[in-house]
Design an enzyme around this catalytic site. Structure first.
Site, mmCIF file in Angstrom:
data_model
loop_
_atom_site.group_PDB
_atom_site.id
_atom_site.type_symbol
_atom_site.label_atom_id
_atom_site.label_comp_id
_atom_site.label_asym_id
_atom_site.label_seq_id
_atom_site.Cartn_x
_atom_site.Cartn_y
_atom_site.Cartn_z
ATOM 1 N N GLY A 187 -8.074 10.918 -1.247
ATOM 2 C CA GLY A 187 -7.413 11.405 -2.445
ATOM 3 C C GLY A 187 -7.724 10.488 -3.611
ATOM 4 N N ARG A 188 -6.837 10.493 -4.603
ATOM 5 C CA ARG A 188 -7.092 9.704 -5.810
ATOM 6 C C ARG A 188 -7.235 8.216 -5.508
ATOM 7 N NH1 ARG A 188 -2.849 13.235 -6.858
ATOM 8 N NH2 ARG A 188 -3.165 14.823 -8.475
ATOM 9 N N ILE A 189 -6.329 7.692 -4.675
ATOM 10 C CA ILE A 189 -6.367 6.261 -4.381
ATOM 11 C C ILE A 189 -7.581 5.924 -3.527
ATOM 12 C CG2 ILE A 189 -5.136 4.364 -3.246
ATOM 13 C CD1 ILE A 189 -2.512 5.871 -4.029
ATOM 14 N N HIS A 210 5.251 -3.859 0.970
ATOM 15 C CA HIS A 210 5.163 -2.546 0.302
ATOM 16 C C HIS A 210 5.128 -2.708 -1.221
ATOM 17 C CE1 HIS A 210 6.140 1.964 1.044
ATOM 18 N NE2 HIS A 210 5.385 1.827 -0.035
ATOM 19 N N ILE A 211 4.107 -3.430 -1.687
ATOM 20 C CA ILE A 211 4.033 -3.762 -3.113
ATOM 21 C C ILE A 211 2.748 -3.264 -3.765
ATOM 22 C CG2 ILE A 211 5.577 -5.747 -2.972
ATOM 23 C CD1 ILE A 211 3.043 -7.545 -2.931
ATOM 24 N N ARG A 258 -9.179 15.630 5.168
ATOM 25 C CA ARG A 258 -8.948 17.011 5.615
ATOM 26 C C ARG A 258 -10.033 17.943 5.102
ATOM 27 N NH1 ARG A 258 -2.899 18.306 3.884
ATOM 28 N NH2 ARG A 258 -3.697 17.215 2.050
ATOM 29 N N GLU A 271 10.137 -0.014 8.238
ATOM 30 C CA GLU A 271 10.312 -1.057 7.225
ATOM 31 C C GLU A 271 11.689 -0.931 6.568
ATOM 32 O OE1 GLU A 271 8.129 0.634 3.262
ATOM 33 O OE2 GLU A 271 6.765 0.081 4.879
ATOM 34 N N ILE A 292 -2.515 0.908 3.424
ATOM 35 C CA ILE A 292 -1.658 0.995 2.239
ATOM 36 C C ILE A 292 -1.078 2.403 2.126
ATOM 37 C CG2 ILE A 292 -2.775 -0.842 0.938
ATOM 38 C CD1 ILE A 292 -4.282 1.382 -0.621
ATOM 39 N N ALA A 293 -1.082 3.137 3.234
ATOM 40 C CA ALA A 293 -0.621 4.529 3.230
ATOM 41 C C ALA A 293 0.900 4.575 3.387
ATOM 42 C CB ALA A 293 -1.326 5.316 4.330
ATOM 43 N N ARG A 294 1.358 4.751 4.593
ATOM 44 C CA ARG A 294 2.777 4.742 4.931
ATOM 45 C C ARG A 294 2.932 4.174 6.325
ATOM 46 N NH1 ARG A 294 3.918 5.210 0.419
ATOM 47 N NH2 ARG A 294 5.155 6.797 -0.658
#
Length: 328
Positions: free
Chosen positions: A157-159, A288-289, A180, A270, A239-241
């Site tokens: 995606g964008r990131i 998570h920063i 996907r 978390e 850095i996703a979730r």
């Protein structure tokens, strides 16, 4: 008695944003930054038409049923796995998020975390701070190069595209990705990105960065089987979730040297972190920063406020998740 709609700002945010909301609403904010339990959140939302929330707040069907007057839930985050969007849509409650404004800041951080992981920066800093540095050695904290290496991206995606640009254009990395759906050719070409299946991604990446949204389909997308397919010299950056990577399996892989190192900004459960991850020296851990620059966090807060103001004052929210409810 005021005729302004009432809203809840669930976590502490910039005072200027609260003041702006107060021009339109009766605002109950949270200057102490107390994290509400589900029961507390349900009670705080009584009589509220809108909620300005973060990933800390779970919005589910039970909460919505207890607060049928709620009309808008505006998340100060890109992801919204804390919100049951289907339940909101069924009840005509608008959901919004804050995409785009954090793309470049998060990509910066993801690349920095990958670099710190590959070059063993935090591990070597601990060594120095512990007073253990007394000589030079040819192999002391020898890590792996980024320039010229193969950058693998899971989720484009964008990131993901931002990280790919930094790798290809700034470091001469070869970029492969799995998503996907494949990007249009005009987005692949400037960075030389090559679409591959997941097996190839795992097998070929020297540095794998995970940036897929969390969903039941992506739960443990990187688990023991996937880690076993990676190079022993490879690094993994998430850095996703939390939940996209199986933290227990990762800790075991790191302990056994089945991959070289990992950089993690997100975790399962978390703010708790798996104790076996904490015990490993070859993992860089941050709380998570990834989007935490002052300018970006302010832009996120402003966009969440824009959505809330528009949703409750007859405007068009700029970034709705379930735009189909707007006509109701």
């Amino acid at each position: 008695m005021s005729d302004k709609p009432a809203v809840l700002v669930a976590r502490k945010v910039f005072p200027e944003v609260v003041q702006r909301l107060a021009q339109h609403f009766e605002v109950e904010d949270n200057p102490t930054d107390h994290i509400h339990s589900p029961d507390e959140l349900r009670a705080r939302l009584q009589g509220k038409a809108g909620a300005f929330v973060t990933l800390s707040e779970r919005i589910d069907a039970a909460l919505l049923d207890a607060n049928p007057q709620l009309r808008a839930v505006c998340n100060m985050a890109v992801g919204y796995n804390n919100i049951d969007v289907g339940a909101c849509s069924a009840r005509g409650v608008l959901v919004s998020n804050t995409p785009d404004v954090l793309t470049e800041t998060t990509a910066d951080f993801g690349f920095a975390l990958m670099m710190a992981t590959a070059r063993r920066i935090t591990e070597s800093e601990r060594f120095l701070r512990e007073g253990r540095w007394d000589r030079w050695a040819y192999d002391m904290f020898a890590g792996s190069d980024l320039h010229g290496a193969t950058l693998g991206i899971l989720g484009m995606g964008r990131i993901g595209q931002g990280i790919a640009r930094r790798g290809a254009l700034g470091f001469g990395m070869q970029v492969i990705y799995h998503n996907r759906s494949r990007l249009p050719a005009d987005q692949e070409a400037p960075i030389g990105a090559r679409y591959v299946d997941k097996e190839t991604l795992l097998r070929e990446a020297d540095h794998l960065v995970v940036v897929v949204p969390y969903s039941p389909q992506t739960h443990h997308a990187i688990g023991a089987a996937e880690l076993a397919r990676m190079k022993p010299s490879a690094t993994l950056t998430n850095i996703a979730r939390g939940g996209v990577v199986d933290d227990a399996a990762l800790a075991q892989a790191l302990a056994q040297g089945r991959i070289a190192a990992a950089g993690l900004d997100v975790f399962e459960g978390e703010p708790q972190v798996h104790p076996q991850l904490l015990a490993q020296r070859n993992v860089v851990l941050t709380p998570h920063i990834a989007s935490a620059s002052v300018a970006t966090r302010r832009a996120m807060a402003d966009l969440a406020a824009d959505n809330l103001i528009a949703a409750l004052t007859g405007g068009v929210p700029p970034t709705p998740v379930n735009a189909q409810v707007l006509g109701r």
